[in-house]
Design a protein around this motif. Structure first.
Motif, PDB file in Angstrom:
ATOM      1  N   GLU A  78      40.820   7.819 -11.446  1.00 55.54           N
ATOM      2  CA  GLU A  78      41.183   6.733 -10.478  1.00 55.54           C
ATOM      3  C   GLU A  78      39.976   6.090  -9.820  1.00 55.54           C
ATOM      4  N   ARG A  79      38.990   6.880  -9.553  1.00 53.67           N
ATOM      5  CA  ARG A  79      37.646   6.307  -9.077  1.00 53.67           C
ATOM      6  C   ARG A  79      37.217   5.333 -10.191  1.00 53.67           C
ATOM      7  N   VAL A  80      37.285   5.708 -11.215  1.00 54.40           N
ATOM      8  CA  VAL A  80      36.821   4.662 -12.413  1.00 54.40           C
ATOM      9  C   VAL A  80      37.639   3.344 -12.391  1.00 54.40           C
ATOM     10  N   ALA A  81      38.776   3.561 -12.220  1.00 58.23           N
ATOM     11  CA  ALA A  81      39.659   2.493 -12.201  1.00 58.23           C
ATOM     12  C   ALA A  81      39.406   1.867 -11.311  1.00 58.23           C
ATOM     13  N   ALA A  82      39.176   2.232  -9.936  1.00 61.10           N
ATOM     14  CA  ALA A  82      38.939   1.025  -8.953  1.00 61.10           C
ATOM     15  C   ALA A  82      37.573   0.499  -9.060  1.00 61.10           C
ATOM     16  N   ILE A  83      36.593   0.891  -9.566  1.00 62.05           N
ATOM     17  CA  ILE A  83      35.647   0.152  -9.917  1.00 62.05           C
ATOM     18  C   ILE A  83      35.924  -0.896 -11.122  1.00 62.05           C
ATOM     19  N   THR A  84      36.572  -0.293 -12.360  1.00 61.37           N
ATOM     20  CA  THR A  84      36.864  -1.427 -13.121  1.00 61.37           C
ATOM     21  C   THR A  84      37.832  -2.502 -12.817  1.00 61.37           C
ATOM     22  N   GLU A  85      38.769  -2.276 -11.757  1.00 61.29           N
ATOM     23  CA  GLU A  85      39.511  -3.300 -11.150  1.00 61.29           C
ATOM     24  C   GLU A  85      38.686  -4.358 -10.253  1.00 61.29           C
ATOM     25  N   ARG A  86      37.806  -3.847  -9.460  1.00 58.65           N
ATOM     26  CA  ARG A  86      36.828  -4.742  -8.786  1.00 58.65           C
ATOM     27  C   ARG A  86      36.153  -5.562  -9.756  1.00 58.65           C
ATOM     28  N   LEU A  87      35.511  -4.717 -10.849  1.00 57.36           N
ATOM     29  CA  LEU A  87      34.750  -5.799 -11.726  1.00 57.36           C
ATOM     30  C   LEU A  87      35.662  -6.928 -12.320  1.00 57.36           C
ATOM     31  N   ALA A  88      37.042  -6.380 -12.734  1.00 59.63           N
ATOM     32  CA  ALA A  88      37.925  -7.304 -13.382  1.00 59.63           C
ATOM     33  C   ALA A  88      37.966  -8.581 -12.332  1.00 59.63           C
ATOM     34  N   VAL A  89      38.255  -8.254 -10.864  1.00 59.55           N
ATOM     35  CA  VAL A  89      38.673  -9.307  -9.997  1.00 59.55           C
ATOM     36  C   VAL A  89      37.270 -10.253  -9.841  1.00 59.55           C
ATOM     37  N   LEU A  90      36.135  -9.749  -9.821  1.00 55.07           N
ATOM     38  CA  LEU A  90      34.959 -10.381  -9.688  1.00 55.07           C
ATOM     39  C   LEU A  90      34.800 -11.452 -10.883  1.00 55.07           C
ATOM     40  N   ILE A  91      35.158 -10.825 -12.051  1.00 54.78           N
ATOM     41  CA  ILE A  91      34.794 -11.759 -13.403  1.00 54.78           C
ATOM     42  C   ILE A  91      35.811 -12.732 -13.559  1.00 54.78           C
ATOM     43  N   ALA A  92      37.348 -12.499 -13.093  1.00 52.02           N
ATOM     44  CA  ALA A  92      38.239 -13.390 -12.958  1.00 52.02           C
ATOM     45  C   ALA A  92      38.025 -14.495 -11.902  1.00 52.02           C
ATOM     46  N   GLY A  93      37.212 -14.372 -10.810  1.00 48.35           N
ATOM     47  CA  GLY A  93      37.029 -15.341  -9.893  1.00 48.35           C
ATOM     48  C   GLY A  93      35.742 -16.235 -10.265  1.00 48.35           C
ATOM     49  N   GLY A  94      35.148 -15.924 -11.444  1.00 45.51           N
ATOM     50  CA  GLY A  94      34.329 -16.870 -12.010  1.00 45.51           C
ATOM     51  C   GLY A  94      32.638 -16.008 -11.898  1.00 45.51           C
ATOM     52  N   VAL A  95      32.755 -15.060 -11.531  1.00 49.52           N
ATOM     53  CA  VAL A  95      31.584 -14.286 -11.578  1.00 49.52           C
ATOM     54  C   VAL A  95      31.125 -14.009 -12.701  1.00 49.52           C
ATOM     55  N   PRO A  96      29.738 -14.427 -13.045  1.00 48.18           N
ATOM     56  CA  PRO A  96      29.179 -13.778 -14.667  1.00 48.18           C
ATOM     57  C   PRO A  96      29.158 -12.436 -14.546  1.00 48.18           C
ATOM     58  N   PRO A  97      29.487 -11.781 -15.763  1.00 49.09           N
ATOM     59  CA  PRO A  97      29.413 -10.273 -15.935  1.00 49.09           C
ATOM     60  C   PRO A  97      28.095  -9.501 -15.213  1.00 49.09           C
ATOM     61  N   PRO A  98      26.974 -10.280 -15.654  1.00 54.40           N
ATOM     62  CA  PRO A  98      25.736  -9.526 -15.111  1.00 54.40           C
ATOM     63  C   PRO A  98      25.794  -9.522 -13.527  1.00 54.40           C
ATOM     64  N   ALA A  99      26.229 -10.808 -12.993  1.00 55.02           N
ATOM     65  CA  ALA A  99      26.219 -10.890 -11.417  1.00 55.02           C
ATOM     66  C   ALA A  99      27.216  -9.744 -10.752  1.00 55.02           C
ATOM     67  N   ALA A 100      28.405  -9.704 -11.433  1.00 56.60           N
ATOM     68  CA  ALA A 100      29.641  -8.855 -11.172  1.00 56.60           C
ATOM     69  C   ALA A 100      28.907  -7.365 -11.269  1.00 56.60           C
TER      70      ALA A 100
END
Length: 328
Positions: free
Chosen positions: A8-30
């Motif tokens: 679940e802790r890994v899921a929280a990090i994965t979800e934050r990463l998904a939100v950042l990328i969906a918001g237009g943040v490039p993967p390296p910056a995310a």
């Protein structure tokens, strides 16, 4: 209180990463944003080290999936002392590495793939919570019955008999003590094995189906999707180097339905993966429920005889010894 499952802790990090990328943040910056929050924690956790490794790989143009997997495996070996990525955190991160590699290899949208993975990880985390709750009672029972021989020994002392002296100071007493210790050790190993077998063998049921869903969401052909999934599992999931037979059957069944009905397979595969997780959850709960009854076997065959040898036999020997001395 049941601790938060690592997945679940890994899921929280994965979800934050998904939100950042969906918001237009490039993967390296995310990844860099996530690493910035991790650096404020001391000492860093395995999750923090994995995020830092992924950030470095993203900024340097290296393989992010390889960086995640390498750091997760190194952290697992450091903690366990074995050459095996057996820790729950490492296992969860290896699933992220496999999903990232499938998304990159097929051109699937990263944000959507990461959101789907986070959703499945949260479902697995809830299943692990339920399983731990179901196993709590049997585990407590197995620990409690291990104390019965010691209780018998204390009971004899409270009655005023020299049970300790009889056990350690006479040949019959030493024989009883030796056999009792062997019986308790056998019961402990037996009950521990029973509890271990009640834990689901797969930490990520339906993962292969989820990965195939990710691959198919990119519009890749069926052979291409299956090839990428197989390669990702072989590279990042050494405990499941190829698609399991059940997952393969489910994937083939869904793909056949998709082709015959002319509908996209990705959503059907996600539903099939959810069903696999529900089935694994139910099977684990049933196994935990029956564990309490099966734990009666080591109790009856090992612990009760040990109780007799440590608690009753010294008491009887003390009574006989006192009677003989009284007669003499």
């Amino acid at each position: 209180m049941i601790a938060t499952p690592p997945i679940e802790r890994v899921a929280a990090i994965t979800e934050r990463l998904a939100v950042l990328i969906a918001g237009g943040v490039p993967p390296p910056a995310a990844w860099a944003y996530l690493a910035g929050g991790a650096r404020r924690r001391s000492p860093p956790t395995l999750d923090d080290r994995v995020v830092a490794a992924a950030t470095d790989a993203a900024l340097n143009g290296a393989s992010i999936a390889d960086a995640i997997a390498d750091r997760a495996r190194a952290g697992a070996i450091r903690r366990s002392g074995r050459r095996s990525p057996a820790s729950p955190e490492a296992d969860a991160w290896l699933s992220v590495a496999a999903a990232w590699e499938v998304a990159i290899g097929t051109g699937a949208p990263l944000a959507g793939c990461l959101k789907d993975l986070a959703r499945s990880q949260r479902a697995l985390g809830q299943a692990q919570r339920d399983i731990e709750a179901a196993l709590a009672g049997p585990r407590a029972t197995s620990r409690l019955v291990m104390l019965l021989p010691a209780v018998g020994l204390v009971f004899g002392l409270l009655l005023g008999f020299d049970t300790i002296g009889t056990l350690f100071g006479t040949v019959p007493g030493l024989a009883c003590l030796t056999v009792a210790v062997l019986l308790v050790l056998a019961a402990w190993r037996w009950s521990t094995a029973m509890v271990r077998r009640s834990i689901p063998p797969s930490s990520a049921p339906g993962l292969a189906v989820d990965l195939t869903s990710i691959a198919m969401s990119s519009g890749a052909s069926v052979p291409r999707a299956l090839s990428v999934v197989e390669a990702a599992l072989s590279a990042y999931r050494p405990v499941a180097e190829t698609v399991a037979a059940d997952d393969r059957a489910a994937i083939d069944r869904v793909l056949a339905l998709s082709q015959s009905a002319g509908v996209p397979a990705a959503e059907l595969l996600r539903g099939e993966a959810d069903q696999a997780r529900r089935d694994a959850r139910s099977a684990a709960q049933l196994g935990a429920a029956s564990l309490a009854a099966r734990l009666m076997l080591p109790l009856g065959l090992c612990i009760l005889p040990a109780f007799m040898l440590v608690g009753v036999a010294p008491l009887m020997m003390s009574v006989l010894s006192s009677t003989v001395r009284g007669i003499g």
